[in-house]
Design an enzyme around this catalytic site. Structure first.
Site, PDB file in Angstrom:
ATOM      1  N   GLU A 172     103.510  -8.112  96.663  1.00  0.00           N
ATOM      2  CA  GLU A 172     102.300  -7.293  96.497  1.00  0.00           C
ATOM      3  C   GLU A 172     101.497  -7.292  97.794  1.00  0.00           C
ATOM      4  O   GLU A 172     101.587  -8.225  98.595  1.00  0.00           O
ATOM      5  CB  GLU A 172     101.491  -7.872  95.315  1.00  0.00           C
ATOM      6  CG  GLU A 172     100.203  -7.181  94.964  1.00  0.00           C
ATOM      7  CD  GLU A 172     100.322  -5.714  94.594  1.00  0.00           C
ATOM      8  OE1 GLU A 172     100.830  -4.925  95.408  1.00  0.00           O
ATOM      9  OE2 GLU A 172      99.845  -5.343  93.503  1.00  0.00           O
ATOM     10  N   ASP A 173     100.737  -6.233  98.006  1.00  0.00           N
ATOM     11  CA  ASP A 173      99.906  -6.175  99.210  1.00  0.00           C
ATOM     12  C   ASP A 173      98.654  -7.032  99.089  1.00  0.00           C
ATOM     13  O   ASP A 173      98.307  -7.774  99.999  1.00  0.00           O
ATOM     14  CB  ASP A 173      99.523  -4.715  99.544  1.00  0.00           C
ATOM     15  CG  ASP A 173      98.882  -3.981  98.369  1.00  0.00           C
ATOM     16  OD1 ASP A 173      98.838  -4.522  97.244  1.00  0.00           O
ATOM     17  OD2 ASP A 173      98.418  -2.837  98.568  1.00  0.00           O
ATOM     18  N   ASP A 230      93.320  -8.983  93.939  1.00  0.00           N
ATOM     19  CA  ASP A 230      91.861  -8.985  93.900  1.00  0.00           C
ATOM     20  C   ASP A 230      91.425  -9.729  92.631  1.00  0.00           C
ATOM     21  O   ASP A 230      91.268 -10.941  92.645  1.00  0.00           O
ATOM     22  CB  ASP A 230      91.415  -7.520  93.947  1.00  0.00           C
ATOM     23  CG  ASP A 230      89.923  -7.349  94.085  1.00  0.00           C
ATOM     24  OD1 ASP A 230      89.242  -8.335  94.374  1.00  0.00           O
ATOM     25  OD2 ASP A 230      89.432  -6.220  93.915  1.00  0.00           O
ATOM     26  N   PHE A 290      86.257  -4.609 101.430  1.00  0.00           N
ATOM     27  CA  PHE A 290      87.362  -3.665 101.285  1.00  0.00           C
ATOM     28  C   PHE A 290      88.161  -3.560 102.586  1.00  0.00           C
ATOM     29  O   PHE A 290      87.593  -3.468 103.669  1.00  0.00           O
ATOM     30  CB  PHE A 290      86.807  -2.296 100.903  1.00  0.00           C
ATOM     31  CG  PHE A 290      87.866  -1.359 100.422  1.00  0.00           C
ATOM     32  CD1 PHE A 290      88.325  -1.427  99.108  1.00  0.00           C
ATOM     33  CD2 PHE A 290      88.437  -0.431 101.277  1.00  0.00           C
ATOM     34  CE1 PHE A 290      89.329  -0.578  98.660  1.00  0.00           C
ATOM     35  CE2 PHE A 290      89.441   0.424 100.836  1.00  0.00           C
ATOM     36  CZ  PHE A 290      89.886   0.348  99.532  1.00  0.00           C
ATOM     37  N   ARG A 323      97.294   4.004 105.002  1.00  0.00           N
ATOM     38  CA  ARG A 323      98.422   3.085 104.752  1.00  0.00           C
ATOM     39  C   ARG A 323      99.289   2.881 105.987  1.00  0.00           C
ATOM     40  O   ARG A 323      99.977   1.882 106.119  1.00  0.00           O
ATOM     41  CB  ARG A 323      99.319   3.617 103.622  1.00  0.00           C
ATOM     42  CG  ARG A 323      98.655   3.682 102.258  1.00  0.00           C
ATOM     43  CD  ARG A 323      99.722   3.933 101.194  1.00  0.00           C
ATOM     44  NE  ARG A 323      99.173   4.341  99.911  1.00  0.00           N
ATOM     45  CZ  ARG A 323      98.743   3.512  98.962  1.00  0.00           C
ATOM     46  NH1 ARG A 323      98.763   2.215  99.163  1.00  0.00           N
ATOM     47  NH2 ARG A 323      98.276   3.979  97.814  1.00  0.00           N
TER      48      ARG A 323
HETATM   49  P1  IMP Z   1      93.566  -6.349  90.990  1.00  0.00           P
HETATM   50  O1  IMP Z   1      94.259  -5.885  89.745  1.00  0.00           O
HETATM   51  O2  IMP Z   1      92.074  -6.408  90.819  1.00  0.00           O
HETATM   52  O3  IMP Z   1      94.112  -7.647  91.538  1.00  0.00           O
HETATM   53  O4  IMP Z   1      93.721  -5.212  92.042  1.00  0.00           O
HETATM   54  C1  IMP Z   1      94.773  -5.110  92.863  1.00  0.00           C
HETATM   55  C2  IMP Z   1      94.893  -3.707  93.387  1.00  0.00           C
HETATM   56  O5  IMP Z   1      93.614  -3.165  93.791  1.00  0.00           O
HETATM   57  C3  IMP Z   1      95.728  -3.724  94.619  1.00  0.00           C
HETATM   58  O6  IMP Z   1      97.089  -3.526  94.305  1.00  0.00           O
HETATM   59  C4  IMP Z   1      95.147  -2.595  95.425  1.00  0.00           C
HETATM   60  O7  IMP Z   1      95.779  -1.383  95.082  1.00  0.00           O
HETATM   61  C5  IMP Z   1      93.709  -2.512  95.027  1.00  0.00           C
HETATM   62  N1  IMP Z   1      92.817  -3.180  95.994  1.00  0.00           N
HETATM   63  C6  IMP Z   1      92.065  -4.283  95.803  1.00  0.00           C
HETATM   64  N2  IMP Z   1      91.339  -4.587  96.876  1.00  0.00           N
HETATM   65  C7  IMP Z   1      91.653  -3.660  97.810  1.00  0.00           C
HETATM   66  C8  IMP Z   1      91.217  -3.443  99.174  1.00  0.00           C
HETATM   67  O8  IMP Z   1      90.393  -4.168  99.767  1.00  0.00           O
HETATM   68  N3  IMP Z   1      91.769  -2.379  99.806  1.00  0.00           N
HETATM   69  C9  IMP Z   1      92.681  -1.555  99.216  1.00  0.00           C
HETATM   70  N4  IMP Z   1      93.098  -1.725  97.950  1.00  0.00           N
HETATM   71  C10 IMP Z   1      92.586  -2.767  97.258  1.00  0.00           C
HETATM   72 MG    MG Z   2      98.658  -2.401  95.220  1.00  0.00          MG
END
Ligand code: IMP
Ligand code: MG
Length: 179
Positions: free
Chosen positions: A102-103, A106, A155, A168
């Site tokens: 995963e990238d 959060d 962000f 990207r």
């Molecule tokens: P989570 O479900 O809250 O962990 O969110 C994860 C997803 O939110 C990631 O796969 C990203 O697509 C998006 N995301 C969260 N923070 C960022 C950020 O700082 N930049 C870009 N995408 C983010």
């Molecule tokens: Mg993602």
């Protein structure tokens, strides 16, 4: 500080390409040791993980396979819109050692859903490799095995991560300016 505009917002360099490359290679070497005779199946989560997955795999030198999935918004009865579906899995994961790529993590909600999806399909093991982690917002109790960088809540874009679908392709990672 080098700054750029993505859509309507200003960003400044946060992690340089060279530092990212070095960290990614280190993670790949750890994986090479740990998974030497396990024939792992890497699963990249699109779109965000495409650059991380690609660079990681260039240093992985053990027998292994890679596949990609994506998450879709699940248009169900839930008004929260939080429930997502895993799309695109063709491979049989039963009995396999999985490494999810995963990238960024959060809140951890997305990754928790991905892990549940795979757990139901009987893999031998599941580990997670995420390039970035925002520990302050993590609300799921996730075991994250390979983490590139822990970053603050701001962000970020670049190296696969997008702002409104853009950015990207940037090779460095940029952080939203002033806030
Ligand atoms: P989570 O479900 O809250 O962990 O969110 C994860 C997803 O939110 C990631 O796969 C990203 O697509 C998006 N995301 C969260 N923070 C960022 C950020 O700082 N930049 C870009 N995408 C983010
Ligand atoms: Mg993602």
């Amino acid at each position: 500080m080098e700054s750029i505009k993505v859509r309507d917002k200003e960003f400044e360099v946060y992690l340089k390409d060279s530092d990212i490359q070095q960290r990614v290679a280190t993670i790949a070497e750890e994986i090479n040791k740990e998974y030497k005779s396990k024939n792992p199946l890497f699963i990249g989560i699109l779109n965000g993980s495409f650059m991380f997955a690609s660079d990681l795999m260039k240093t992985v030198n053990i027998p292994s396979e890679i596949a990609f999935i994506r998450m879709s918004s699940y248009k169900g009865m839930s008004s929260s819109g939080a429930a997502k579906q895993v799309l695109g899995l063709q491979e049989n994961v039963f009995g396999r050692h999985l490494i999810l790529i995963e990238d960024i993590i959060d809140t951890g909600i997305t990754m928790a859903q991905v892990i549940n999806f795979f757990q139901e399909r009987g893999p031998k093991s599941i580990k997670v490799a995420t390039l970035l982690l925002k520990p302050e917002k993590l609300e799921k109790n996730l075991k994250l095995d390979f983490v590139g960088f822990e970053i603050p809540e701001k962000f970020v874009v670049g190296y696969g991560l997008d702002y409104d679908g853009h950015g990207r392709n940037l090779k460095d990672i940029y952080q939203l300016k002033g806030e």
